[in-house]
Design a protein around this motif. Sequence first.
Motif, PDB file in Angstrom:
ATOM      1  N   ILE A 177       0.839  -1.201   0.000  1.00 14.10           N
ATOM      2  CA  ILE A 177       0.000   0.000   0.000  1.00 14.10           C
ATOM      3  C   ILE A 177       0.878   1.257   0.000  1.00 14.10           C
ATOM      4  O   ILE A 177       0.652   2.203  -0.769  1.00 14.10           O
ATOM      5  N   ALA A 178       1.886   1.269   0.879  1.00 21.27           N
ATOM      6  CA  ALA A 178       2.740   2.451   1.015  1.00 21.27           C
ATOM      7  C   ALA A 178       3.457   2.762  -0.290  1.00 21.27           C
ATOM      8  O   ALA A 178       3.550   3.932  -0.698  1.00 21.27           O
TER       9      ALA A 178
ATOM     10  N   PHE B 204      -8.015  -6.987  -1.835  1.00 23.08           N
ATOM     11  CA  PHE B 204      -8.529  -5.813  -2.528  1.00 23.08           C
ATOM     12  C   PHE B 204      -7.570  -5.448  -3.652  1.00 23.08           C
ATOM     13  O   PHE B 204      -6.397  -5.845  -3.656  1.00 23.08           O
ATOM     14  N   ALA B 205      -8.078  -4.692  -4.611  1.00 20.13           N
ATOM     15  CA  ALA B 205      -7.235  -4.149  -5.677  1.00 20.13           C
ATOM     16  C   ALA B 205      -6.754  -2.772  -5.258  1.00 20.13           C
ATOM     17  O   ALA B 205      -7.523  -1.980  -4.716  1.00 20.13           O
ATOM     18  N   PHE B 206      -5.481  -2.482  -5.514  1.00 19.30           N
ATOM     19  CA  PHE B 206      -4.950  -1.182  -5.115  1.00 19.30           C
ATOM     20  C   PHE B 206      -5.714  -0.046  -5.784  1.00 19.30           C
ATOM     21  O   PHE B 206      -5.915   1.012  -5.184  1.00 19.30           O
ATOM     22  N   SER B 207      -6.149  -0.259  -7.022  1.00 21.05           N
ATOM     23  CA  SER B 207      -6.881   0.789  -7.735  1.00 21.05           C
ATOM     24  C   SER B 207      -8.153   1.168  -6.987  1.00 21.05           C
ATOM     25  O   SER B 207      -8.528   2.348  -6.931  1.00 21.05           O
TER      26      SER B 207
ATOM     27  N   LEU C  64      -8.641   0.763  -3.661  1.00 17.32           N
ATOM     28  CA  LEU C  64      -8.204   1.451  -2.448  1.00 17.32           C
ATOM     29  C   LEU C  64      -7.859   2.904  -2.754  1.00 17.32           C
ATOM     30  O   LEU C  64      -8.283   3.823  -2.046  1.00 17.32           O
ATOM     31  N   SER C  65      -7.112   3.119  -3.832  1.00 18.06           N
ATOM     32  CA  SER C  65      -6.706   4.470  -4.211  1.00 18.06           C
ATOM     33  C   SER C  65      -7.922   5.353  -4.498  1.00 18.06           C
ATOM     34  O   SER C  65      -7.984   6.510  -4.057  1.00 18.06           O
ATOM     35  N   ALA C  66      -8.900   4.791  -5.220  1.00 18.92           N
ATOM     36  CA  ALA C  66     -10.100   5.568  -5.542  1.00 18.92           C
ATOM     37  C   ALA C  66     -10.878   5.929  -4.285  1.00 18.92           C
ATOM     38  O   ALA C  66     -11.398   7.046  -4.148  1.00 18.92           O
ATOM     39  N   ARG C  67     -10.968   4.999  -3.338  1.00 20.16           N
ATOM     40  CA  ARG C  67     -11.680   5.262  -2.090  1.00 20.16           C
ATOM     41  C   ARG C  67     -10.969   6.340  -1.268  1.00 20.16           C
ATOM     42  O   ARG C  67     -11.599   7.204  -0.655  1.00 20.16           O
ATOM     43  N   LEU C  68      -9.628   6.290  -1.242  1.00 24.40           N
ATOM     44  CA  LEU C  68      -8.866   7.297  -0.510  1.00 24.40           C
ATOM     45  C   LEU C  68      -9.056   8.681  -1.122  1.00 24.40           C
ATOM     46  O   LEU C  68      -9.214   9.674  -0.408  1.00 24.40           O
ATOM     47  N   GLU C  69      -9.039   8.748  -2.455  1.00 22.77           N
ATOM     48  CA  GLU C  69      -9.254  10.028  -3.124  1.00 22.77           C
ATOM     49  C   GLU C  69     -10.628  10.594  -2.783  1.00 22.77           C
ATOM     50  O   GLU C  69     -10.787  11.801  -2.570  1.00 22.77           O
ATOM     51  N   ALA C  70     -11.635   9.711  -2.737  1.00 23.59           N
ATOM     52  CA  ALA C  70     -12.988  10.164  -2.397  1.00 23.59           C
ATOM     53  C   ALA C  70     -13.038  10.708  -0.975  1.00 23.59           C
ATOM     54  O   ALA C  70     -13.691  11.723  -0.704  1.00 23.59           O
ATOM     55  N   LEU C  71     -12.343  10.041  -0.038  1.00 21.51           N
ATOM     56  CA  LEU C  71     -12.327  10.506   1.350  1.00 21.51           C
ATOM     57  C   LEU C  71     -11.637  11.863   1.471  1.00 21.51           C
ATOM     58  O   LEU C  71     -12.077  12.738   2.220  1.00 21.51           O
ATOM     59  N   VAL C  72     -10.535  12.034   0.733  1.00 21.21           N
ATOM     60  CA  VAL C  72      -9.817  13.309   0.776  1.00 21.21           C
ATOM     61  C   VAL C  72     -10.701  14.417   0.219  1.00 21.21           C
ATOM     62  O   VAL C  72     -10.796  15.505   0.795  1.00 21.21           O
TER      63      VAL C  72
END
Length: 265
Positions: free
Chosen positions: A48-49, A136-139, A141-149
Amino acid sequence: MPVRPTPAVAPDAPGAPYSVCLSFETDTVARMYRYLIIEDDALNARYIAEGLRQQGAQVTVCGDGVQGIAMAVGENWDVIILDRMLPNGFDGLQILQTLRSMGKQTPVLVLSALSATDERVRGLKAGCDDYLTKPFAFSELSARLEALVRRAQIPAPAREMRLADLRLNLLTRSAERAGQPLALQPREFRLLAFLMQHAHQIVTRTMLLESVWDYRFDPQTNVIDVHISRLRGKVDKGFEPALIHTVRGVGYSLSDRPQDLPQVA
């Protein structure tokens, strides 16, 4: 883009629990999102990092609950990625509940192998903003993080408005002046809220009819004058200075600077 991992101690073997915080920093001058990953699976945390680092983020990884909670509370993060099952029987939800009890509203994405509906519900009720199950797929995870930000960057609607010693609480729908509660009827509260939203401005009768009474026509009544008079009796009577002003031939204004308004009555 060069990376400078700065481990506090040598990392454990991949896949094994560890108790180290690793910071990954990039040499970008652009806005770097700061992520805290609290995850005891070293391989998963590194995966993830590294992905987030390649996107230009600054990432700190903590492998146990004790360090994780200290980092979560002690610093500011854009998002915290939180595993459920941590070493020594530590449940990530304990960290989450501690954060929320302290008033910390940092977005938290729970990452867990506990995929049952009941477990996801537990996480959401504990205060997490999103819940992603492993694998999970990193893509994703990345999309969910962007939505939270993005969600965190949207300004929260005002809960309270103030003018001089007048205070209006939009959540409790209460008002007070100089610390004294004002007993307002629902329409009076709505009228005062509109005036406060346009403090120091002149609001016309048409604006009041449309926004406070939902009229799209002039009913040719004195309904506005009656309510303004009642509101004055509650907001201004016995207090200084007067805040509700009539602007002759135009409308009304809520202001503690009447000298700046034309034709004030």
